[in-house]
Design an enzyme around this catalytic site. Structure first.
Site, PDB file in Angstrom:
ATOM      1  N   THR A 129       0.795  -1.225   0.000  1.00  0.00           N
ATOM      2  CA  THR A 129       0.000   0.000   0.000  1.00  0.00           C
ATOM      3  C   THR A 129       0.830   1.279   0.000  1.00  0.00           C
ATOM      4  O   THR A 129       1.934   1.313   0.566  1.00  0.00           O
ATOM      5  CB  THR A 129      -0.912   0.012   1.247  1.00  0.00           C
ATOM      6  OG1 THR A 129      -1.447   1.323   1.433  1.00  0.00           O
ATOM      7  CG2 THR A 129      -0.156  -0.365   2.515  1.00  0.00           C
ATOM      8  N   GLU A 131       0.201   3.601   1.802  1.00  0.00           N
ATOM      9  CA  GLU A 131       0.304   4.047   3.197  1.00  0.00           C
ATOM     10  C   GLU A 131       1.729   3.864   3.727  1.00  0.00           C
ATOM     11  O   GLU A 131       2.095   4.485   4.728  1.00  0.00           O
ATOM     12  CB  GLU A 131      -0.685   3.280   4.077  1.00  0.00           C
ATOM     13  CG  GLU A 131      -2.137   3.656   3.860  1.00  0.00           C
ATOM     14  CD  GLU A 131      -2.493   5.043   4.387  1.00  0.00           C
ATOM     15  OE1 GLU A 131      -2.108   5.374   5.517  1.00  0.00           O
ATOM     16  OE2 GLU A 131      -3.152   5.798   3.653  1.00  0.00           O
ATOM     17  N   TYR A 153      -1.747   0.397  10.894  1.00  0.00           N
ATOM     18  CA  TYR A 153      -1.980  -0.340   9.641  1.00  0.00           C
ATOM     19  C   TYR A 153      -0.726  -0.308   8.767  1.00  0.00           C
ATOM     20  O   TYR A 153      -0.268  -1.344   8.273  1.00  0.00           O
ATOM     21  CB  TYR A 153      -3.172   0.293   8.905  1.00  0.00           C
ATOM     22  CG  TYR A 153      -3.351  -0.155   7.471  1.00  0.00           C
ATOM     23  CD1 TYR A 153      -4.000  -1.345   7.165  1.00  0.00           C
ATOM     24  CD2 TYR A 153      -2.882   0.634   6.409  1.00  0.00           C
ATOM     25  CE1 TYR A 153      -4.169  -1.751   5.843  1.00  0.00           C
ATOM     26  CE2 TYR A 153      -3.055   0.241   5.086  1.00  0.00           C
ATOM     27  CZ  TYR A 153      -3.700  -0.954   4.803  1.00  0.00           C
ATOM     28  OH  TYR A 153      -3.864  -1.346   3.504  1.00  0.00           O
ATOM     29  N   LYS A 157       1.722  -3.308   7.476  1.00  0.00           N
ATOM     30  CA  LYS A 157       1.931  -3.567   6.044  1.00  0.00           C
ATOM     31  C   LYS A 157       3.409  -3.460   5.661  1.00  0.00           C
ATOM     32  O   LYS A 157       3.861  -4.088   4.706  1.00  0.00           O
ATOM     33  CB  LYS A 157       1.093  -2.574   5.215  1.00  0.00           C
ATOM     34  CG  LYS A 157      -0.392  -2.918   5.160  1.00  0.00           C
ATOM     35  CD  LYS A 157      -0.672  -4.064   4.186  1.00  0.00           C
ATOM     36  CE  LYS A 157      -2.154  -4.324   4.010  1.00  0.00           C
ATOM     37  NZ  LYS A 157      -2.431  -5.387   3.032  1.00  0.00           N
TER      38      LYS A 157
HETATM   39  P1  NAP Z   1     -11.504  -4.961   1.861  1.00  0.00           P
HETATM   40  O1  NAP Z   1     -12.644  -4.702   0.950  1.00  0.00           O
HETATM   41  O2  NAP Z   1     -11.511  -4.409   3.236  1.00  0.00           O
HETATM   42  O3  NAP Z   1     -11.339  -6.561   1.966  1.00  0.00           O
HETATM   43  C1  NAP Z   1     -10.518  -7.157   2.930  1.00  0.00           C
HETATM   44  C2  NAP Z   1     -10.663  -8.660   2.833  1.00  0.00           C
HETATM   45  O4  NAP Z   1      -9.822  -9.272   3.843  1.00  0.00           O
HETATM   46  C3  NAP Z   1     -12.084  -9.179   3.101  1.00  0.00           C
HETATM   47  O5  NAP Z   1     -12.360 -10.230   2.224  1.00  0.00           O
HETATM   48  C4  NAP Z   1     -11.988  -9.686   4.533  1.00  0.00           C
HETATM   49  O6  NAP Z   1     -12.927 -10.688   4.828  1.00  0.00           O
HETATM   50  C5  NAP Z   1     -10.578 -10.274   4.509  1.00  0.00           C
HETATM   51  N1  NAP Z   1     -10.060 -10.514   5.851  1.00  0.00           N
HETATM   52  C6  NAP Z   1      -9.875  -9.630   6.856  1.00  0.00           C
HETATM   53  N2  NAP Z   1      -9.396 -10.256   7.937  1.00  0.00           N
HETATM   54  C7  NAP Z   1      -9.273 -11.570   7.623  1.00  0.00           C
HETATM   55  C8  NAP Z   1      -8.827 -12.724   8.319  1.00  0.00           C
HETATM   56  N3  NAP Z   1      -8.425 -12.677   9.594  1.00  0.00           N
HETATM   57  N4  NAP Z   1      -8.827 -13.907   7.659  1.00  0.00           N
HETATM   58  C9  NAP Z   1      -9.278 -13.994   6.387  1.00  0.00           C
HETATM   59  N5  NAP Z   1      -9.717 -12.936   5.682  1.00  0.00           N
HETATM   60  C10 NAP Z   1      -9.706 -11.741   6.290  1.00  0.00           C
HETATM   61  O7  NAP Z   1     -10.117  -4.513   1.205  1.00  0.00           O
HETATM   62  P2  NAP Z   1      -9.796  -4.141  -0.335  1.00  0.00           P
HETATM   63  O8  NAP Z   1     -10.071  -2.708  -0.544  1.00  0.00           O
HETATM   64  O9  NAP Z   1     -10.381  -5.159  -1.229  1.00  0.00           O
HETATM   65  O10 NAP Z   1      -8.206  -4.284  -0.317  1.00  0.00           O
HETATM   66  C11 NAP Z   1      -7.575  -5.525  -0.594  1.00  0.00           C
HETATM   67  C12 NAP Z   1      -6.163  -5.498  -0.043  1.00  0.00           C
HETATM   68  O11 NAP Z   1      -5.427  -4.432  -0.640  1.00  0.00           O
HETATM   69  C13 NAP Z   1      -6.050  -5.282   1.459  1.00  0.00           C
HETATM   70  O12 NAP Z   1      -4.947  -6.032   1.908  1.00  0.00           O
HETATM   71  C14 NAP Z   1      -5.759  -3.798   1.587  1.00  0.00           C
HETATM   72  O13 NAP Z   1      -5.066  -3.543   2.792  1.00  0.00           O
HETATM   73  C15 NAP Z   1      -4.906  -3.571   0.365  1.00  0.00           C
HETATM   74  N6  NAP Z   1      -4.946  -2.225  -0.234  1.00  0.00           N
HETATM   75  C16 NAP Z   1      -6.136  -1.673  -0.578  1.00  0.00           C
HETATM   76  C17 NAP Z   1      -6.154  -0.435  -1.190  1.00  0.00           C
HETATM   77  C18 NAP Z   1      -7.439   0.213  -1.624  1.00  0.00           C
HETATM   78  O14 NAP Z   1      -7.418   1.416  -1.910  1.00  0.00           O
HETATM   79  N7  NAP Z   1      -8.539  -0.515  -1.719  1.00  0.00           N
HETATM   80  C19 NAP Z   1      -4.937   0.222  -1.461  1.00  0.00           C
HETATM   81  C20 NAP Z   1      -3.751  -0.379  -1.088  1.00  0.00           C
HETATM   82  C21 NAP Z   1      -3.757  -1.630  -0.496  1.00  0.00           C
HETATM   83  P3  NAP Z   1     -14.387 -10.349   5.447  1.00  0.00           P
HETATM   84  O15 NAP Z   1     -15.250 -10.010   4.255  1.00  0.00           O
HETATM   85  O16 NAP Z   1     -14.736 -11.599   6.116  1.00  0.00           O
HETATM   86  O17 NAP Z   1     -14.207  -9.169   6.356  1.00  0.00           O
HETATM   87  O1  G4F Z   2     -10.844   6.548   2.458  1.00  0.00           O
HETATM   88  P1  G4F Z   2      -9.872   6.455   3.562  1.00  0.00           P
HETATM   89  O2  G4F Z   2     -10.346   5.875   4.855  1.00  0.00           O
HETATM   90  O3  G4F Z   2      -8.633   5.664   2.993  1.00  0.00           O
HETATM   91  P2  G4F Z   2      -7.092   5.584   3.441  1.00  0.00           P
HETATM   92  O4  G4F Z   2      -6.905   5.913   4.874  1.00  0.00           O
HETATM   93  O5  G4F Z   2      -6.313   6.361   2.460  1.00  0.00           O
HETATM   94  O6  G4F Z   2      -6.803   4.021   3.284  1.00  0.00           O
HETATM   95  C1  G4F Z   2      -7.199   3.313   2.110  1.00  0.00           C
HETATM   96  O7  G4F Z   2      -6.212   3.452   1.111  1.00  0.00           O
HETATM   97  C2  G4F Z   2      -4.924   2.879   1.466  1.00  0.00           C
HETATM   98  C3  G4F Z   2      -3.982   3.147   0.281  1.00  0.00           C
HETATM   99  O8  G4F Z   2      -3.378   4.388   0.434  1.00  0.00           O
HETATM  100  C4  G4F Z   2      -5.109   1.400   1.719  1.00  0.00           C
HETATM  101  F1  G4F Z   2      -3.921   0.845   2.036  1.00  0.00           F
HETATM  102  C5  G4F Z   2      -6.096   1.184   2.860  1.00  0.00           C
HETATM  103  O9  G4F Z   2      -6.321  -0.215   3.014  1.00  0.00           O
HETATM  104  C6  G4F Z   2      -7.417   1.853   2.500  1.00  0.00           C
HETATM  105  O10 G4F Z   2      -8.000   1.171   1.420  1.00  0.00           O
HETATM  106  O11 G4F Z   2      -9.291   7.913   3.909  1.00  0.00           O
HETATM  107  C7  G4F Z   2      -8.719   8.732   2.911  1.00  0.00           C
HETATM  108  C8  G4F Z   2      -8.453  10.119   3.481  1.00  0.00           C
HETATM  109  C9  G4F Z   2      -7.731  10.127   4.834  1.00  0.00           C
HETATM  110  O12 G4F Z   2      -6.733  11.128   4.843  1.00  0.00           O
HETATM  111  C10 G4F Z   2      -8.809  10.481   5.832  1.00  0.00           C
HETATM  112  O13 G4F Z   2      -8.331  11.201   6.963  1.00  0.00           O
HETATM  113  O14 G4F Z   2      -9.730  10.748   3.714  1.00  0.00           O
HETATM  114  C11 G4F Z   2      -9.693  11.366   4.977  1.00  0.00           C
HETATM  115  N1  G4F Z   2     -11.080  11.467   5.472  1.00  0.00           N
HETATM  116  C12 G4F Z   2     -11.735  12.636   5.688  1.00  0.00           C
HETATM  117  N2  G4F Z   2     -12.942  12.389   6.188  1.00  0.00           N
HETATM  118  C13 G4F Z   2     -11.886  10.454   5.835  1.00  0.00           C
HETATM  119  C14 G4F Z   2     -13.055  11.041   6.292  1.00  0.00           C
HETATM  120  N3  G4F Z   2     -11.711   9.114   5.797  1.00  0.00           N
HETATM  121  C15 G4F Z   2     -12.754   8.334   6.211  1.00  0.00           C
HETATM  122  N4  G4F Z   2     -12.625   6.990   6.141  1.00  0.00           N
HETATM  123  N5  G4F Z   2     -13.924   8.881   6.702  1.00  0.00           N
HETATM  124  C16 G4F Z   2     -14.123  10.227   6.754  1.00  0.00           C
HETATM  125  O15 G4F Z   2     -15.163  10.700   7.188  1.00  0.00           O
END
Ligand code: NAP
Ligand code: G4F
Length: 365
Positions: A129, A131, A153, A157
């Protein structure tokens, strides 16, 4: 020719669902890990259940034994480790659980592969990520930018990133990290900021909600479309050599800009007034406050300037970071949520009608 067998952890998540569709379309046999829950959480993959090449298995990232047994049974040629406690703000409340799943969980997958003697035949993708850049040391960020994690987090990671690199070098394994910047979609979890905004804009436009409360409006993100990003996960594992890649669009926007555009697509033009915690988003047509700031959504440490440089992925993987623009992404999410909110209303009306009918017939009293 041997069959491509993928094992996806986190299959029920946003990315897991799109990746399953993508790999099934490529002819893969797809296996996904699910965990037991008292409520139905399979909404994103419900349409795939029953597909001949799609199989679900119970296991947990915190349970080594379940992972070792499953890897041995499935004999995957590729593992996509997407499972995580993926919410940054939640990681401040549940840091130990986050470390167990997001850090040690990666080690458990690597050891499950080694225990089954698959280290030379099974490739591993790790969902890393942006992050990791955290309190950023340069903008934009690329594969050479130093890491400075800024949440429990991100620290978890970071362990995942380094243990993948360590096993690649120590055991000559094909394991790689995709350093993915934020990617969103109609399937994004509802407490991430983009989806929270698009759902609220849809509800406010249909008179179902008065006001949306957000945290830091100045935060900058490089937002892409999840459906485009899963292709890149696959491309990383098809590359000649195991390497880590930044996956991003190369375009940056604030949370405020996202909200302005989302409300626009929901038919509401916003005017912003005030600063910091006193800032308000006002509906130009009615003068009503529809967005306000709440300190509840501020984080102890916040990452505020993420901006990715996808040059390496473009050149070496042939990936197109601009397949879906920021404007298209916001529009498709809002359109989806307007329809979703309207459908919820229709379903509620049907329930009310049924109740009236039941009352009339004396079935319920
Ligand atoms: P998400 O929608 O939150 O999905 C997370 C998945 O992990 C769900 O299927 C969840 O299962 C599973 N999980 C959590 N804890 C578990 C455990 N103990 N054992 C087995 N499964 C478990 O996340 P996403 O947005 O698809 O992201 C996928 C991956 O990319 C994550 O690793 C996230 O940190 C990383 N990532 C995401 C972003 C982004 O912007 N989306 C960016 C960078 C990296 P349940 O449905 O049962 O909760
Ligand atoms: O949407 P966010 O919660 O995503 P964040 O923290 O960037 O994390 C996501 O992206 C990461 C990749 O960079 C992944 F690794 C991670 O698993 C996840 O998918 O927040 C985005 C930004 C933050 O700066 C937060 O402070 O939006 C700001 N924000 C402002 N108001 C808010 C809110 N975030 C959330 N969730 N809720 C609010 O009301």
């Amino acid at each position: 020719m041997s069959k491509n067998i993928a094992l996806i952890t986190g299959v029920t998540g946003q990315d897991g669902s799109y990746l399953s569709e993508f790999l099934l379309a490529k002819g893969y046999e797809v296996h996904g890990i699910i965990r037991r829950s008292s409520v139905d959480y399979r909404e994103r993959i419900a349409h795939l259940e029953g597909t001949p090449n799609f199989h679900l298995h119970y296991a947990d990232m915190g349970d080594s034994m379940s992972l070792v047994k499953l890897v041995g049974k499935v004999q995957p040629t590729e593992i996509y480790n997407l499972a995580a406690q993926s919410h940054v703000q939640v990681s401040f409340d549940a840091p130990e659980f986050t470390a167990d799943v997001d850090a040690v969980g990666v080690l458990r997958i690597l050891e499950a592969v080694r225990t089954n003697h698959l280290e030379q035949s099974c490739k591993i993708y790790q969902a890393s990520t942006s992050e990791l850049y955290g309190k950023v040391e340069e903008v934009p960020q690329n594969e050479k930018t130093p890491f400075h994690p800024y949440s429990p987090y991100a620290v978890a990671k970071l362990y995942g990133f380094w243990i993948i690199k360590e096993y690649r070098e120590a055991y000559n394994m094909f394991c790689c990290s995709g350093i993915l910047f934020n990617h969103e979609s109609e399937r994004r979890g509802e407490t991430f900021v983009t989806r929270k905004i698009t759902l609220a804009a849809a509800r406010i436009a249909q008179g179902k909600q008065d006001c949306l409360y957000l945290g830091n409006l100045d935060s900058l993100r490089d937002w892409g479309y999840a459906k485009d990003y899963v292709e890149c996960m696959w491309l990383i594992l098809q590359h000649d050599t195991p390497e880590d890649f930044v996956i991003a669009t190369g375009v940056q926007h604030t949370v405020r800009e996202f909200a302005t555009l989302a409300f626009h697509h929901a038919g509401i033009e916003l005017r912003w007034e005030g600063e910091g915690v006193n800032e308000k988003g006002i509906d130009v047509a009615t003068g009503k406050v529809v967005v306000a700031v709440s300190e509840d959504f501020y984080r102890p440490t916040d990452v505020v300037n993420l901006w990715g440089d996808p040059t390496k992925a473009k050149k070496e993987l042939g990936w197109n970071p601009q397949a879906t623009s920021f404007e298209q992404l916001v529009e498709l999410m809002v359109k989806h949520d307007i329809a979703k909110v309207a459908a919820e209303d229709a379903a509620a009306n049907i329930r009310t009608m049924n109740l009236a009918e039941f009352l009339e017939k004396g079935i319920v009293k």
